[in-house]
Design a protein around this motif. Sequence first.
Motif, PDB file in Angstrom:
ATOM      1  N   GLU A  81       0.831  -1.204   0.000  1.00 28.85           N
ATOM      2  CA  GLU A  81       0.000   0.000   0.000  1.00 28.85           C
ATOM      3  C   GLU A  81       0.871   1.261   0.000  1.00 28.85           C
ATOM      4  O   GLU A  81       0.527   2.268  -0.636  1.00 28.85           O
ATOM      5  CB  GLU A  81      -0.899  -0.009   1.242  1.00 28.85           C
ATOM      6  N   LEU A  82       2.029   1.223   0.721  1.00 31.80           N
ATOM      7  CA  LEU A  82       2.928   2.361   0.741  1.00 31.80           C
ATOM      8  C   LEU A  82       3.493   2.640  -0.642  1.00 31.80           C
ATOM      9  O   LEU A  82       3.605   3.805  -1.067  1.00 31.80           O
ATOM     10  CB  LEU A  82       4.066   2.089   1.740  1.00 31.80           C
ATOM     11  N   ALA A 116       3.399   6.200  -5.321  1.00 35.22           N
ATOM     12  CA  ALA A 116       3.137   6.431  -6.746  1.00 35.22           C
ATOM     13  C   ALA A 116       2.084   7.521  -6.928  1.00 35.22           C
ATOM     14  O   ALA A 116       2.237   8.432  -7.759  1.00 35.22           O
ATOM     15  CB  ALA A 116       2.694   5.129  -7.420  1.00 35.22           C
ATOM     16  N   ARG A 117       1.016   7.447  -6.112  1.00 31.13           N
ATOM     17  CA  ARG A 117      -0.020   8.482  -6.207  1.00 31.13           C
ATOM     18  C   ARG A 117       0.537   9.849  -5.788  1.00 31.13           C
ATOM     19  O   ARG A 117       0.169  10.895  -6.339  1.00 31.13           O
ATOM     20  CB  ARG A 117      -1.201   8.110  -5.325  1.00 31.13           C
ATOM     21  N   LEU A 118       1.462   9.884  -4.746  1.00 33.87           N
ATOM     22  CA  LEU A 118       2.050  11.137  -4.324  1.00 33.87           C
ATOM     23  C   LEU A 118       2.888  11.751  -5.438  1.00 33.87           C
ATOM     24  O   LEU A 118       2.880  12.985  -5.648  1.00 33.87           O
ATOM     25  CB  LEU A 118       2.921  10.890  -3.079  1.00 33.87           C
ATOM     26  N   ALA A 119       3.614  10.933  -6.145  1.00 31.86           N
ATOM     27  CA  ALA A 119       4.413  11.461  -7.265  1.00 31.86           C
ATOM     28  C   ALA A 119       3.505  12.079  -8.319  1.00 31.86           C
ATOM     29  O   ALA A 119       3.794  13.159  -8.871  1.00 31.86           O
ATOM     30  CB  ALA A 119       5.264  10.337  -7.863  1.00 31.86           C
TER      31      ALA A 119
END
Length: 522
Positions: free
Chosen positions: A300-301, A306-309
């Motif tokens: 999940e991290l 990936a979503r944060l990037a």
Amino acid sequence: MPLTDPHDGHLPLEGSSTAAPGAGGDLGAGAPEPARPDPDDLPDAVPTGPDPVPATDAGAAGSDADPPGDGAADTDAADTDAAEATPPEPEPVLPEPVRQRIVALTAAVLPGLPADEVPVPLRRVAKFAPNRRARLGGSVIAAQLTADPLFRQRVTARVLTDAGDLGAAVVEGTAPAAADPVEVAALAYLVRPRGWRELIDASGAAVRAEADSAVVAELVREAEQRATRAEHDRAVARVEADKLRDELARVREELGQLREENRQLQRGLRETQARERRATELLATERGRAARAAADSDAELRRARARLAEAEAAAGVAKASAKEARSVDDARLWLLLETIGQAAVGLRRELALDPVDKLPADFVADAFTDAPAAQGGPAARARDTDDPARLDQLLALPRAHLVVDGYNVTKRGFGEMSLEQQRKRLITGLGGIAAQTGDEVTVVFDGAERMHGLPPTPRGVRVLFSRKGETADELIRRLVRAEPPGRPVVVVSSDREVADGVRRHGAYPLGADSLLRRLARS
């Protein structure tokens, strides 16, 4: 026989055994020696021989060899010759109490004898005090009684006179049953009646019997004491035994309780060990679950990163767009301000307004005349607040004018000082505010004329004194009315009338505490 050694010029110490020839000692050989006398209290020297008897007393000495009494008067010359032919018997051994009593009787009658009847060795002893005579001269007295029969007869005569009936009985050779055996033996030794040795022996036996009785009584008393102590110790031992039995019972009871507690603790230990085994099994299970959860969390991290990037990329795009939009807004704002500035310059040129050297407050200070009251808009300028931070907000306004009611502030903040020191401290503090903010500052004091001795006025601070017939409150109100509408005017005074008056003309009234706190912070 002499009383002392021919080579010694002093009397023998008390307790020395000096006896006549064949006597074996003074007042009985083997008697205990008395205490040693003080040599300073004894005569310096004694003769080396017995006291010479005068010729007139020789017959008396021969006639008084036997004690007076009825038996001495009936003795015939034949018996006397037979007695003289018999060798003298040795002195009997006297018990110590008898010996001491003989010395005491002799010492008591010694001062009463004529000086020529007292032997030379005893003449100094006779001068001693009664309580020291027998104690210090006892050995000399005993030696003279043994060696000098004539002196003994003279002492006996005096002692019998004092003894009364007891002396008469002893002369007859009898001793009353109730008489003191020591007294009887002492009188018998001095009188020497027929059977006097038996009386002395009987006295010695009685004294020894009394001593034995005393010893027996002491032994009995000690035995009774030991028996009492033994009984007491037995009672204490019984009490201690009872205490020990009680203590043993208590210890046994505590031992039973401890055994029961031990059984309970062992039972609890077994249960705890069982729970520990179950907890270990559960821990192993939870560790497996935690490992699986950690793996899921890592996955999940990675997805979150990936979503944060992606979000950061989108934010960069949005930031670039916002920067471009802000550049456009800044250009528009600059254009608007430039337009307003050019319009103000054009208006100033059209109105032909030149820069001024004086401000409205300066006109009030110079002329003290009333200026036309400003019309319109005072209510919009008025603010009523007691917040000390409000002073900083108002002084931050452009071209603000701070008007201070001088004595109202100083008497509230540092009234213990003199008026001159109050004015100096307030003006100095206001100079710091003027230097920090760049605002116009005016402080007003009551006074008919300008005070002398004021400190140099700091830059940006104006000091005014009310003229005669006018108060500082009225001068403050005139200063406020002289200001143009729209300019921020701050009046510091805790006077309610001043605050209400300046509020009606659009000023901002504040309490004296706000300025005092501002000065303390500076």
